[in-house]
Design a protein around this motif. Structure first.
Motif, mmCIF file in Angstrom:
data_model
loop_
_atom_site.group_PDB
_atom_site.id
_atom_site.type_symbol
_atom_site.label_atom_id
_atom_site.label_comp_id
_atom_site.label_asym_id
_atom_site.label_seq_id
_atom_site.Cartn_x
_atom_site.Cartn_y
_atom_site.Cartn_z
ATOM 1 N N THR A 169 0.809 -1.189 -0.046
ATOM 2 C CA THR A 169 -0.100 -0.018 -0.020
ATOM 3 C C THR A 169 0.736 1.294 0.044
ATOM 4 N N LEU A 170 0.207 2.251 -0.526
ATOM 5 C CA LEU A 170 0.986 3.521 -0.565
ATOM 6 C C LEU A 170 0.199 4.531 -0.265
ATOM 7 N N ALA A 171 0.669 5.677 0.677
ATOM 8 C CA ALA A 171 -0.116 6.553 1.101
ATOM 9 C C ALA A 171 -0.585 7.751 0.257
ATOM 10 N N SER A 172 -1.510 8.089 0.071
ATOM 11 C CA SER A 172 -2.173 9.145 -0.870
ATOM 12 C C SER A 172 -1.628 10.629 -0.673
ATOM 13 N N PHE A 173 -1.360 11.197 -1.788
ATOM 14 C CA PHE A 173 -0.772 12.655 -1.575
ATOM 15 C C PHE A 173 -1.561 13.507 -2.605
ATOM 16 N N THR A 174 -1.408 14.772 -2.357
ATOM 17 C CA THR A 174 -2.101 15.904 -3.251
ATOM 18 C C THR A 174 -1.009 16.797 -3.603
ATOM 19 N N THR A 175 -1.052 17.288 -4.923
ATOM 20 C CA THR A 175 -0.127 18.529 -5.119
ATOM 21 C C THR A 175 -0.963 19.438 -5.801
ATOM 22 N N VAL A 176 -0.571 20.747 -5.749
ATOM 23 C CA VAL A 176 -1.212 21.726 -6.340
ATOM 24 C C VAL A 176 -0.404 22.519 -7.376
ATOM 25 N N ASP A 177 -1.242 22.732 -8.490
ATOM 26 C CA ASP A 177 -0.484 23.203 -9.610
ATOM 27 C C ASP A 177 -1.379 24.611 -9.975
ATOM 28 N N LEU A 178 -0.328 25.791 -10.520
ATOM 29 C CA LEU A 178 -0.990 27.037 -10.649
ATOM 30 C C LEU A 178 -0.714 27.395 -12.035
ATOM 31 N N SER A 179 -1.473 28.101 -12.859
ATOM 32 C CA SER A 179 -1.333 28.860 -13.780
ATOM 33 C C SER A 179 -1.772 30.181 -14.123
ATOM 34 N N PHE A 180 -1.297 30.995 -15.115
ATOM 35 C CA PHE A 180 -1.719 32.063 -15.349
ATOM 36 C C PHE A 180 -1.502 32.489 -16.734
ATOM 37 N N ARG A 181 -2.332 33.648 -17.103
ATOM 38 C CA ARG A 181 -2.073 34.114 -18.424
ATOM 39 C C ARG A 181 -2.410 35.367 -18.409
ATOM 40 N N TRP A 182 -1.687 36.468 -18.911
ATOM 41 C CA TRP A 182 -1.900 37.905 -18.549
ATOM 42 C C TRP A 182 -1.494 38.629 -19.783
ATOM 43 N N LYS A 183 -2.626 39.558 -20.342
ATOM 44 C CA LYS A 183 -2.546 40.334 -21.425
ATOM 45 C C LYS A 183 -1.918 41.559 -21.236
ATOM 46 N N ALA A 184 -0.386 41.705 -21.355
ATOM 47 C CA ALA A 184 0.245 42.766 -20.762
ATOM 48 C C ALA A 184 0.116 43.972 -21.698
ATOM 49 N N MET A 185 0.001 43.795 -23.008
ATOM 50 C CA MET A 185 -0.223 44.950 -23.983
ATOM 51 C C MET A 185 -1.075 44.188 -25.150
ATOM 52 N N LYS A 186 -1.564 45.152 -25.878
ATOM 53 C CA LYS A 186 -2.273 44.753 -27.090
ATOM 54 C C LYS A 186 -2.046 43.305 -27.896
ATOM 55 N N ASN A 187 -0.654 43.286 -28.125
ATOM 56 C CA ASN A 187 0.005 42.299 -29.004
ATOM 57 C C ASN A 187 0.800 41.350 -27.852
ATOM 58 N N LEU A 188 0.771 41.538 -26.670
ATOM 59 C CA LEU A 188 1.878 41.058 -25.879
ATOM 60 C C LEU A 188 0.871 40.144 -24.645
ATOM 61 N N GLU A 189 1.444 38.784 -24.610
ATOM 62 C CA GLU A 189 0.831 37.805 -23.621
ATOM 63 C C GLU A 189 1.741 37.270 -22.802
ATOM 64 N N VAL A 190 1.676 37.371 -21.553
ATOM 65 C CA VAL A 190 2.854 36.691 -20.527
ATOM 66 C C VAL A 190 1.985 35.219 -19.895
ATOM 67 N N PHE A 191 2.469 34.272 -19.932
ATOM 68 C CA PHE A 191 1.807 33.018 -19.302
ATOM 69 C C PHE A 191 3.004 32.331 -18.563
ATOM 70 N N GLY A 192 2.527 31.410 -17.682
ATOM 71 C CA GLY A 192 3.278 30.700 -17.010
ATOM 72 C C GLY A 192 2.623 29.657 -16.038
ATOM 73 N N SER A 193 3.409 28.853 -15.456
ATOM 74 C CA SER A 193 2.865 27.879 -14.561
ATOM 75 C C SER A 193 3.785 27.310 -13.299
ATOM 76 N N VAL A 194 3.348 26.764 -12.294
ATOM 77 C CA VAL A 194 4.015 26.085 -11.399
ATOM 78 C C VAL A 194 3.517 24.724 -10.813
ATOM 79 N N GLN A 195 4.214 23.769 -11.266
ATOM 80 C CA GLN A 195 3.428 22.406 -10.985
ATOM 81 C C GLN A 195 4.130 21.982 -9.616
#
Length: 79
Positions: free
Chosen positions: A12-38
């Motif tokens: 048997t193995l113990a259960s575990f939970t991970t948390v992932d985050l992601s974002f997307r930001w339209k910084a300017m008309k033609n520029l988008e910044v994106f990222g994530s943390v796994q």
């Protein structure tokens, strides 16, 4: 008949939970910044050394096996 690689009832193995985050930001008309943390809290995956390396097992397929990692990128559209 006894098979050395047959599953056992005490594996048997113990259960575990991970948390992932992601974002997307339209910084300017033609520029988008994106990222994530796994695996934000760097939770270590449980491991049973008796079954590690069993048939068709790839430890890199499990969440937590490689720890926390980040991705960041930019997208610019030329118009």
């Amino acid at each position: 008949m006894h098979l050395s690689n047959a599953p056992t009832s005490d594996c048997t193995l113990a259960s575990f939970t991970t948390v992932d985050l992601s974002f997307r930001w339209k910084a300017m008309k033609n520029l988008e910044v994106f990222g994530s943390v796994q695996n934000l809290f760097d939770k270590v995956a449980p491991l049973d050394p008796l079954t590690y390396g069993g048939m068709s097992y790839n430890p890199m397929d499990a969440s937590g096996a490689i720890g926390r990692y980040f991705k960041v990128g930019l997208k610019y559209q030329f118009k």
